[in-house]
Design a protein around this motif. Structure first.
Motif, PDB file in Angstrom:
ATOM      1  N   TYR A  16       0.907  -1.211  -0.078  1.00  0.00           N
ATOM      2  CA  TYR A  16       0.593   0.103   0.048  1.00  0.00           C
ATOM      3  C   TYR A  16       0.902   1.678  -0.018  1.00  0.00           C
ATOM      4  CZ  TYR A  16      -3.043   3.633   1.123  1.00  0.00           C
ATOM      5  OH  TYR A  16      -4.028   4.978   0.818  1.00  0.00           O
ATOM      6  N   ALA A  17       1.926   1.098   0.579  1.00  0.00           N
ATOM      7  CA  ALA A  17       2.813   2.164   0.719  1.00  0.00           C
ATOM      8  C   ALA A  17       3.550   2.747  -0.912  1.00  0.00           C
ATOM      9  CB  ALA A  17       4.165   2.096   1.915  1.00  0.00           C
ATOM     10  N   ARG A  18       4.315   1.655  -1.155  1.00  0.00           N
ATOM     11  CA  ARG A  18       4.020   1.822  -2.454  1.00  0.00           C
ATOM     12  C   ARG A  18       3.347   2.661  -3.366  1.00  0.00           C
ATOM     13  NH1 ARG A  18       8.972   0.275  -4.813  1.00  0.00           N
ATOM     14  NH2 ARG A  18       9.810   1.204  -2.427  1.00  0.00           N
ATOM     15  N   TYR A  19       2.316   1.390  -3.240  1.00  0.00           N
ATOM     16  CA  TYR A  19       0.586   1.877  -3.978  1.00  0.00           C
ATOM     17  C   TYR A  19       0.729   3.433  -4.465  1.00  0.00           C
ATOM     18  CZ  TYR A  19      -3.685   2.499  -6.489  1.00  0.00           C
ATOM     19  OH  TYR A  19      -5.029   3.018  -6.729  1.00  0.00           O
ATOM     20  N   SER A  20       0.723   3.853  -2.860  1.00  0.00           N
ATOM     21  CA  SER A  20       0.070   5.366  -3.078  1.00  0.00           C
ATOM     22  C   SER A  20       1.358   6.186  -3.017  1.00  0.00           C
ATOM     23  CB  SER A  20      -0.024   5.622  -1.192  1.00  0.00           C
ATOM     24  OG  SER A  20      -0.762   5.044  -0.653  1.00  0.00           O
ATOM     25  N   THR A  21       2.934   5.914  -3.140  1.00  0.00           N
ATOM     26  CA  THR A  21       3.915   6.538  -3.638  1.00  0.00           C
ATOM     27  C   THR A  21       4.210   6.529  -5.370  1.00  0.00           C
ATOM     28  OG1 THR A  21       5.865   5.871  -2.260  1.00  0.00           O
ATOM     29  CG2 THR A  21       6.918   6.741  -4.119  1.00  0.00           C
TER      30      THR A  21
ATOM     31  N   HIS B 257      10.410   0.152   9.337  1.00  0.00           N
ATOM     32  CA  HIS B 257      11.365   1.208   8.864  1.00  0.00           C
ATOM     33  C   HIS B 257      11.459   1.638   7.615  1.00  0.00           C
ATOM     34  CE1 HIS B 257      13.479   4.539   9.348  1.00  0.00           C
ATOM     35  NE2 HIS B 257      14.956   4.159   9.399  1.00  0.00           N
ATOM     36  N   VAL B 258      11.617   0.403   6.419  1.00  0.00           N
ATOM     37  CA  VAL B 258      11.919   0.781   5.625  1.00  0.00           C
ATOM     38  C   VAL B 258      10.253   1.189   5.121  1.00  0.00           C
ATOM     39  CG1 VAL B 258      11.940  -0.313   3.254  1.00  0.00           C
ATOM     40  CG2 VAL B 258      13.330  -1.207   4.747  1.00  0.00           C
ATOM     41  N   PHE B 259       8.898   0.916   4.929  1.00  0.00           N
ATOM     42  CA  PHE B 259       8.287   1.083   4.069  1.00  0.00           C
ATOM     43  C   PHE B 259       7.478   2.596   5.330  1.00  0.00           C
ATOM     44  CE2 PHE B 259       5.989  -1.540   6.978  1.00  0.00           C
ATOM     45  CZ  PHE B 259       4.878  -1.045   7.183  1.00  0.00           C
ATOM     46  N   GLU B 260       7.982   2.826   6.534  1.00  0.00           N
ATOM     47  CA  GLU B 260       7.852   4.199   7.324  1.00  0.00           C
ATOM     48  C   GLU B 260       8.598   5.455   6.512  1.00  0.00           C
ATOM     49  OE1 GLU B 260       9.280   6.755  11.033  1.00  0.00           O
ATOM     50  OE2 GLU B 260      10.093   4.826  10.036  1.00  0.00           O
ATOM     51  N   ASP B 261       9.848   4.711   5.932  1.00  0.00           N
ATOM     52  CA  ASP B 261      11.005   5.893   5.741  1.00  0.00           C
ATOM     53  C   ASP B 261      10.025   6.414   4.548  1.00  0.00           C
ATOM     54  OD1 ASP B 261      13.402   7.484   6.272  1.00  0.00           O
ATOM     55  OD2 ASP B 261      13.267   6.381   4.036  1.00  0.00           O
ATOM     56  N   GLU B 262       9.745   5.177   4.077  1.00  0.00           N
ATOM     57  CA  GLU B 262       9.025   5.506   2.254  1.00  0.00           C
ATOM     58  C   GLU B 262       7.675   6.754   2.370  1.00  0.00           C
ATOM     59  OE1 GLU B 262       7.155   3.998  -1.526  1.00  0.00           O
ATOM     60  OE2 GLU B 262       8.640   2.597   0.068  1.00  0.00           O
ATOM     61  N   ILE B 263       6.308   5.937   3.923  1.00  0.00           N
ATOM     62  CA  ILE B 263       5.666   7.186   3.929  1.00  0.00           C
ATOM     63  C   ILE B 263       5.970   8.716   3.805  1.00  0.00           C
ATOM     64  CG2 ILE B 263       3.156   7.099   5.450  1.00  0.00           C
ATOM     65  CD1 ILE B 263       3.325   4.072   5.704  1.00  0.00           C
ATOM     66  N   ASN B 264       6.557   8.647   5.069  1.00  0.00           N
ATOM     67  CA  ASN B 264       6.969   9.507   5.295  1.00  0.00           C
ATOM     68  C   ASN B 264       8.062  11.349   4.215  1.00  0.00           C
ATOM     69  OD1 ASN B 264       8.518  11.902   7.011  1.00  0.00           O
ATOM     70  ND2 ASN B 264      10.047  11.427   6.730  1.00  0.00           N
ATOM     71  N   HIS B 265       9.002  10.594   3.189  1.00  0.00           N
ATOM     72  CA  HIS B 265       9.857  10.837   2.126  1.00  0.00           C
ATOM     73  C   HIS B 265       7.937  10.970   1.012  1.00  0.00           C
ATOM     74  CE1 HIS B 265      13.538  11.355   4.053  1.00  0.00           C
ATOM     75  NE2 HIS B 265      13.463  10.599   4.097  1.00  0.00           N
TER      76      HIS B 265
END
Length: 176
Positions: free
Chosen positions: A31-36, A155-163
């Motif tokens: 989901y994080a990647r899809y949103s990105t 943390h890998v996808f938390e960092d992505e969500i943050n950025h």
């Protein structure tokens, strides 16, 4: 199976071929990647390279940062090591960003998406070989505090969500 199937992207559920907890972790990563990817859809090379000022990162640099962070955590959690000198030549600028990150430019969106997909494919290939117990394995991490693989991959996808929040903010300010 396409892990970014938009029809199932809102489900945190079992994924065939993976253990239950790894499936849930992957569902969140998906989901994080899809949103990105939705946030950067249609951006031109010029838009991906745009920087608000001398101290900011470009959207393209942030996308490559997501891949670099994931590579670093692949090495940390799969091999229990840091990037070596050769790997730092490839990923260092994207991992550290800042002044080095300014060198990341001139690439179309497909370039970044392909790298993100290649790195994620490797992660998911290795995840197939891991157990839920592996997620909970602990060892000293940041400042020698105990951490487990689950936290590290969170943390890998938390960092992505943050950025990704930065990307959305920057996108609204693009002059082009």
């Amino acid at each position: 199976m396409n892990h970014l199937d938009p029809n199932n992207i809102l489900l945190i559920t079992d994924i065939p071929g993976y253990t239950p907890q790894i499936s849930r972790l992957m569902s969140m990563m998906n989901y994080a990647r899809y949103s990105t990817l939705r946030a950067v859809e249609g951006l031109t090379t010029e838009q991906l390279d745009y920087k608000l000022d001398e101290t900011s990162n470009s959207i393209g640099a942030l996308l490559l940062h997501f891949a670099a962070v994931e590579v670093a955590y692949q090495l940390e959690t799969f091999e229990h090591r840091d990037l070596n000198e050769e790997e730092m030549k490839i990923w260092g600028a994207a991992l550290d960003l800042g002044e080095q990150g300014c060198t990341i430019k001139g690439n179309p969106l497909e370039y970044y998406v392909n790298i993100l997909n290649e790195v994620r494919t490797k992660t998911y290939e290795v995840f197939k070989t891991k157990t839920d117990e592996w997620l909970y394995e602990e060892y000293p991490f940041w400042q020698e505090r105990p951490a487990n693989h689950y936290f590290m991959w969170y943390h890998v996808f938390e960092d992505e969500i943050n950025h990704r929040g930065q990307i959305r903010w920057m996108k609204k300010r693009l002059p082009m």
